[in-house]
Design a protein around this motif. Sequence first.
Motif, mmCIF file in Angstrom:
data_model
loop_
_atom_site.group_PDB
_atom_site.id
_atom_site.type_symbol
_atom_site.label_atom_id
_atom_site.label_comp_id
_atom_site.label_asym_id
_atom_site.label_seq_id
_atom_site.Cartn_x
_atom_site.Cartn_y
_atom_site.Cartn_z
ATOM 1 N N ASP A 1 0.837 -1.210 0.000
ATOM 2 C CA ASP A 1 0.000 0.000 0.000
ATOM 3 C C ASP A 1 0.870 1.257 0.000
ATOM 4 N N ASP A 2 1.944 1.220 0.778
ATOM 5 C CA ASP A 2 2.819 2.390 0.852
ATOM 6 C C ASP A 2 3.478 2.679 -0.496
ATOM 7 N N MET A 3 3.834 1.612 -1.207
ATOM 8 C CA MET A 3 4.408 1.797 -2.542
ATOM 9 C C MET A 3 3.400 2.450 -3.479
ATOM 10 N N ILE A 4 2.153 1.947 -3.374
ATOM 11 C CA ILE A 4 1.098 2.497 -4.234
ATOM 12 C C ILE A 4 0.870 3.971 -3.887
ATOM 13 N N LYS A 5 0.816 4.250 -2.573
ATOM 14 C CA LYS A 5 0.580 5.622 -2.132
ATOM 15 C C LYS A 5 1.715 6.554 -2.535
ATOM 16 N N SER A 6 2.937 6.028 -2.563
ATOM 17 C CA SER A 6 4.070 6.873 -2.912
ATOM 18 C C SER A 6 4.146 7.130 -4.402
#
Lengths: 308, 539
Positions: free
Chosen positions: B290-295
């Motif tokens: 999720d953090d990768m997607i958000k970044s």
Amino acid sequence: MEKKKNRSFIYLKKYWQLYLLLLLPMVYLLVFKYSPMSYILIAFKEYKLNMSVFEMPWAAQNGMKYFIKAFKNRDFIVALRNTISLNLLDLIAGFPAPIIFALILNEIPFKKFKKTVQTVAYMPHFLSWVIISGLCLQLFAPSSGLVNMVINNLGFDSVPFLNSPNHWVATYILTGVWQSFGWGSIIYLAAIAGISPELYEAASVDGAGRFKKMWHITLPGIRPTIVVLLIMNLGNILGSGFDRPFAMQNPLVMEVAEVLSTFVYKNGIKGLQFSLTTAVGLFQSVVCLFFLLLSNWLSRRLGERGIW
Amino acid sequence: MKKKALTSMLVLAMAATTLGSVAHAEELVDGKFAETKHITVEIYDRGNDGGTDPTNNMYTDYIKQGMLEQYNVEVEFVAVPRWTEVDQINNLLAAGDAPDICLTYDYPTILQYANMGGVLDLSSYVEDYKDQLPNLWAWLGDANINYDKDPVEGTLWAIEGKRANIRRINTFVRQDWLDALGLETPTTLEEFEAVLVAFKDNAEALLGDDADKMVPFSTSYDIGWRAANLIESFLDANMTDKEFYVNGFDDRKFTENGTKEAIRVLNKWYNDGLIWKDFPLYGSGDTTEDDMIKSGYVGAFIHTWDYPYQPGVAITTTLHEIVGENADYVAIDCFKNNADKYAKYSYSSAGDRKIFFPTTNDEPLASLLYLDWISDPAHIEYLQLGDEGVTHTKLEDGSYAVMAAEAPAIMNSGQNIDMTITCNGLHLSDDEITVKSMANNYAGSDPEIVICAMTACLNDSIMQKAVNVGAIEAEAGVGNALSEKRDIVFDKAVVASVEEFDSVWDAGMEDYLNAGGQDIMDERLAKWEATFGDADMLP
């Protein structure tokens, strides 16, 4: 007769406080360790949520249904194999490490340096496996792990530390050694401290060097400790902690990472097959006990003291 | 004296409990219990940032007060962690501490509890108390209430909650990346693959210094969910109901014909460097992806139909902050099946959360009244919307828009679905307003983008049909182990080298079938034939 009774009365009168003190741990053991053991019975019974263990009906095949089921289950056999091989590797790599570390540490003359090294080496013992597995991911993941990024920058391909079965086993064993060797060395250091300095002085007078002293004095001096720990480790050859394999495993390495404790968790607690997994646990305990007795007997045959 | 008092109190307490259990068929006086009853209700604890105490907040107070006033029933909520709910309920049941009203998504688990004697048979209760439960019967109807009724034994272990919203899974792509590279929205598998390749080749242009973090297509260890649109497009459009049912134990379509070829596509992408390399290493609930997607490193992914817009996940809002206002994931349709349709499975309106009462439930009537109360359209509407001016505003067209709520009014789950246990998805008294409001429901996301996702996941969608041929005994207790095996096979097949793909898949499938998968399929086939004879389709 009268005299004997009198003697034990005097004895009890003298030491009753000690026995009273002993009562507490004994009650603890009875309530929390022995009485729950009655539930071992569910390995031989059909588990029911709403009945006491004595009311549950017996399982088929003379109550052995779940043992037969376990041994017919390929996953159980794989978990059994993995438990034994991972524990053996742990023993081979992990057992000598603290001994060697203690020997080396003992030779260091600078007190301050020695204490610092010792303290640093203890530290990983206090990290939980969940944290260590998180560290491993940060360090060893194929594309985002620090170590692999360095390897990539040097122009090499990523090393599959966590995602190929053989590499995973090495990572698993070595992180285990790293986590426990410092802590494990404490007991050896204590044993070394108990060796009489006169022996070393006499050896020096006879012209023994550092390695000769290590080999002929220090090692024999801590041999009983080594044997006792080896027995206890062998007794645990089929046992396995839960948190270490559980935190370290991932879907790509399950064929080598599934051990009995995680098998029991998955099928028993998550899959609600309480009878099956109690059977597995019972089998595990019985084999452990057998190993313990065997290694104790062996060590006594070899002239050591054993653990009882 | 003291001792005597204590003894008599104990005796009294015992007598009271005995009397209580004897007085089973207690009647209501004017629709209300004469003396206050106490029930406990399971509620998911999602542990989300800035959420409220799931057992004690504005909405639980609303329910508690309502139940007390209407039926003289005291309600107590018991928090169960959402992501380990089955484990937790196992423990609670085994300890005899389970809440009076339990729910889970997994019917075989309930069946297992029932086989162990841990679940109350509801068949007589729902019929006997039918008159007292008008809302429950009106909302769920016979279809959902008796969905799990055993056709032979007549037992009913669980009541099926109803999905108001049957949308399931979508494919998302970064629209701003397509625009930046001057690409058309892909409409076929080949075009989708070309887009992924273009993302990878233009990583420098799209991500600048972070080019090495580029992930054209992201997925997780749960390939069956996170590639569902792709997998389902490879299934035969003319598959019979029988074949679907026989293979139906695994909801990720693992054993169906065609799935292997879909995974072969993923395997190719993986070996071409189009898929995130580390996906199998992170387990359920991990937020790394999720953090990768958000970044803003991820080009495309397949997930729950509204995943990027869900306020709790906060992908769109974070993306807007980090990357820019025009950075958006848009739902697309690009996987066609052999009938040239964008086939994908939606949920069926049943088959959602299953509500069951453990045998330790001494208040089945009060518990059923709770379900009735929670199924009242007015109560559903309030729990889903909250107060005007606090959690929502009313727009000119009559629809509702969600507002960012402050502490006591924050909903821990979207539209409080964790509380409206008989209803999953927005369900207002007016259907048209419901649809319009849904699009407004994602604070921080453009309603038009949400409407696009709402349409895409129903385009050519197939609703799974309900088949009830009795309990399948082979399914008991193996669900968890089998789904884990399935994930392992999916993961290993995706990361295998292209040459080894077939052998890895076939070996994994064999292992899955031997571990109980085949027994389930055999029993399903036998029971289908016993019920429907030679028929290939449901009547």
